[in-house]
Design an enzyme around this catalytic site. Sequence first.
Site, PDB file in Angstrom:
ATOM      1  N   GLY A  98      -0.062   4.801  -0.949  1.00  0.00           N
ATOM      2  CA  GLY A  98      -1.052   5.793   0.009  1.00  0.00           C
ATOM      3  C   GLY A  98      -0.513   6.661   0.953  1.00  0.00           C
ATOM      4  O   GLY A  98       0.693   6.866   0.587  1.00  0.00           O
ATOM      5  N   TYR A 128     -14.658  -2.102   7.790  1.00  0.00           N
ATOM      6  CA  TYR A 128     -12.965  -1.507   8.086  1.00  0.00           C
ATOM      7  C   TYR A 128     -12.763  -1.929   9.378  1.00  0.00           C
ATOM      8  O   TYR A 128     -11.487  -2.353   9.572  1.00  0.00           O
ATOM      9  CB  TYR A 128     -12.794  -0.332   7.466  1.00  0.00           C
ATOM     10  CG  TYR A 128     -11.689   0.349   7.832  1.00  0.00           C
ATOM     11  CD1 TYR A 128     -10.295   0.166   7.066  1.00  0.00           C
ATOM     12  CD2 TYR A 128     -11.393   1.450   8.844  1.00  0.00           C
ATOM     13  CE1 TYR A 128      -9.314   0.838   7.406  1.00  0.00           C
ATOM     14  CE2 TYR A 128     -10.346   1.980   9.054  1.00  0.00           C
ATOM     15  CZ  TYR A 128      -9.325   1.684   8.245  1.00  0.00           C
ATOM     16  OH  TYR A 128      -7.935   2.485   8.457  1.00  0.00           O
ATOM     17  N   ASP A 165      -0.787  -6.859  -6.943  1.00  0.00           N
ATOM     18  CA  ASP A 165      -1.988  -6.784  -6.025  1.00  0.00           C
ATOM     19  C   ASP A 165      -1.407  -7.920  -4.632  1.00  0.00           C
ATOM     20  O   ASP A 165      -0.708  -9.046  -4.993  1.00  0.00           O
ATOM     21  CB  ASP A 165      -3.108  -7.742  -6.742  1.00  0.00           C
ATOM     22  CG  ASP A 165      -4.251  -7.598  -6.123  1.00  0.00           C
ATOM     23  OD1 ASP A 165      -4.410  -7.691  -4.684  1.00  0.00           O
ATOM     24  OD2 ASP A 165      -5.398  -7.798  -6.507  1.00  0.00           O
ATOM     25  N   ILE A 166      -1.760  -7.453  -3.535  1.00  0.00           N
ATOM     26  CA  ILE A 166      -1.099  -8.382  -2.353  1.00  0.00           C
ATOM     27  C   ILE A 166      -2.000  -9.584  -2.371  1.00  0.00           C
ATOM     28  O   ILE A 166      -1.684 -10.392  -1.655  1.00  0.00           O
ATOM     29  CB  ILE A 166      -1.505  -7.454  -1.129  1.00  0.00           C
ATOM     30  CG1 ILE A 166      -2.959  -7.082  -0.870  1.00  0.00           C
ATOM     31  CG2 ILE A 166      -0.462  -6.435  -0.733  1.00  0.00           C
ATOM     32  CD1 ILE A 166      -3.311  -6.524   0.509  1.00  0.00           C
ATOM     33  N   LYS A 196     -10.036  -4.510  10.800  1.00  0.00           N
ATOM     34  CA  LYS A 196      -8.822  -4.183  11.391  1.00  0.00           C
ATOM     35  C   LYS A 196      -8.667  -4.952  12.660  1.00  0.00           C
ATOM     36  O   LYS A 196      -7.730  -5.487  13.016  1.00  0.00           O
ATOM     37  CB  LYS A 196      -8.744  -2.709  11.717  1.00  0.00           C
ATOM     38  CG  LYS A 196      -8.604  -1.702  10.472  1.00  0.00           C
ATOM     39  CD  LYS A 196      -7.020  -1.905  10.057  1.00  0.00           C
ATOM     40  CE  LYS A 196      -6.531  -0.996   8.977  1.00  0.00           C
ATOM     41  NZ  LYS A 196      -5.377  -1.415   8.525  1.00  0.00           N
ATOM     42  N   ASP A 225       1.902  -1.874  -4.713  1.00  0.00           N
ATOM     43  CA  ASP A 225       0.926  -1.190  -4.626  1.00  0.00           C
ATOM     44  C   ASP A 225       0.134  -1.461  -5.946  1.00  0.00           C
ATOM     45  O   ASP A 225       0.853  -1.884  -7.014  1.00  0.00           O
ATOM     46  CB  ASP A 225       1.024   0.274  -4.416  1.00  0.00           C
ATOM     47  CG  ASP A 225      -0.247   1.098  -3.847  1.00  0.00           C
ATOM     48  OD1 ASP A 225      -0.204   1.394  -2.780  1.00  0.00           O
ATOM     49  OD2 ASP A 225      -1.416   1.048  -4.576  1.00  0.00           O
ATOM     50  N   GLY A 271       0.749  -1.120  -0.031  1.00  0.00           N
ATOM     51  CA  GLY A 271       0.154   0.081  -0.075  1.00  0.00           C
ATOM     52  C   GLY A 271       0.854   1.163   0.098  1.00  0.00           C
ATOM     53  O   GLY A 271       0.395   2.137   0.607  1.00  0.00           O
TER      54      GLY A 271
HETATM   55  C1  AKB Z   1     -10.908   6.148   8.050  1.00  0.00           C
HETATM   56  O1  AKB Z   1     -11.416   7.313   8.081  1.00  0.00           O
HETATM   57  O2  AKB Z   1     -11.282   5.206   7.579  1.00  0.00           O
HETATM   58  C2  AKB Z   1      -9.360   6.158   8.407  1.00  0.00           C
HETATM   59  C3  AKB Z   1      -9.252   5.737   9.816  1.00  0.00           C
HETATM   60  C4  AKB Z   1      -9.838   6.430  11.012  1.00  0.00           C
HETATM   61  O3  AKB Z   1      -8.906   4.788  10.041  1.00  0.00           O
HETATM   62  N1  AKB Z   1      -8.848   7.298   8.378  1.00  0.00           N
END
Ligand code: AKB
Length: 337
Positions: A13, A153, A53-54, A157, A35, A10
């Site tokens: 980014g 997301y 691509d990862i 994480k 990336d 990445g």
């Molecule tokens: C997002 O907004 O998705 C990121 C984060 C807070 O991890 N910047």
Amino acid sequence: MRKKVFLITGAAGEIGHALIDSLSGQGPNQIVTLDLQPLPESMNSRVHHVVGDILDKDLLSRLVSEYEIDTIFHLAALLSTRSEFKPEAAHHVNVEGTLSLLQLAAEQSEWRGEPVKFIFPSSIAAYGLPDPETKINYAQVREWEWNYPRTMYGCNKLYCEHLGIYFSRHYRQLAADRPVMLDFRCVRFPGLISAFTVPSGGTSDYGPEMLHSAAKGEAYECFVREDVCIPFMAMPDAVKALLWLTQAPRDSLSRLVYNVTSYSLTAAEFRTRVLGHFPDADICFSPDLKRQAIVDSWPAGLDDSAARRDWSWLPEYDVDRSFNEYLVPNIRQRYQK
Ligand code: AKB
């Protein structure tokens, strides 16, 4: 002999750019970056960049056959807003991509008889506070509190943090011989703000977007309410956190996942700061209730005392220094005609 390298995924980014700048002057290891996008021309002389691509296992095998990967900075991810539009794709990239790289790091650790360091940026999105009262009562959330993410997301994480811990401590725990395990280390970042890149696909993006729009002389409609408060950090501190955690002696780490933070601001305070430097900026509030709900579930502050104690974490840029010395001068210069 294969060359010892840092691998940054990445890399195109926001964090990638800043990390390349910091790492390229340091130490004997070369830098290999990966990336889907190419890097800006100016960076190509400092790294060996691979466009790919990862999730491409053949590509990862080729990298391993050519290089001895010493440390992985696994930055590749779809951010929170983008992930809500394509949750399955987010899972694919954010979780399966991380799993592939953890497997690669596990095999490399075993092969060379020495742990590969696996540095993983997590996020305030790993938290999910249920209501405004709780957000007020837990003004500085500790790592193990309110781990109930509201976004794909955030779920990705949080789960990858656990995968990393598993690979670091319990991988192949029933095998006859204990493998040499990888060395996973993770920081949970607040909203990051860079002077040199504009974020895309995140939900904390309203802060940096406000600032970059003001410098460009463009009107900005902020998509959250004025009173919403989350923690932020200037990009140089984010890179410093990654590097300091990487360099910390293993036995000084009492945990593998650490909060780091710098300062908290409401969206109204952010606007006031921007207006202090760009008095003509045209910034209004027009909340998008759905994105707003995501930011409402994120903590207003993080307790980063474990990082301060274990590896002497200390941000260099408080809010004044962030705006006065890093963000505003560099952003002004960037958009100067
Ligand atoms: C997002 O907004 O998705 C990121 C984060 C807070 O991890 N910047």
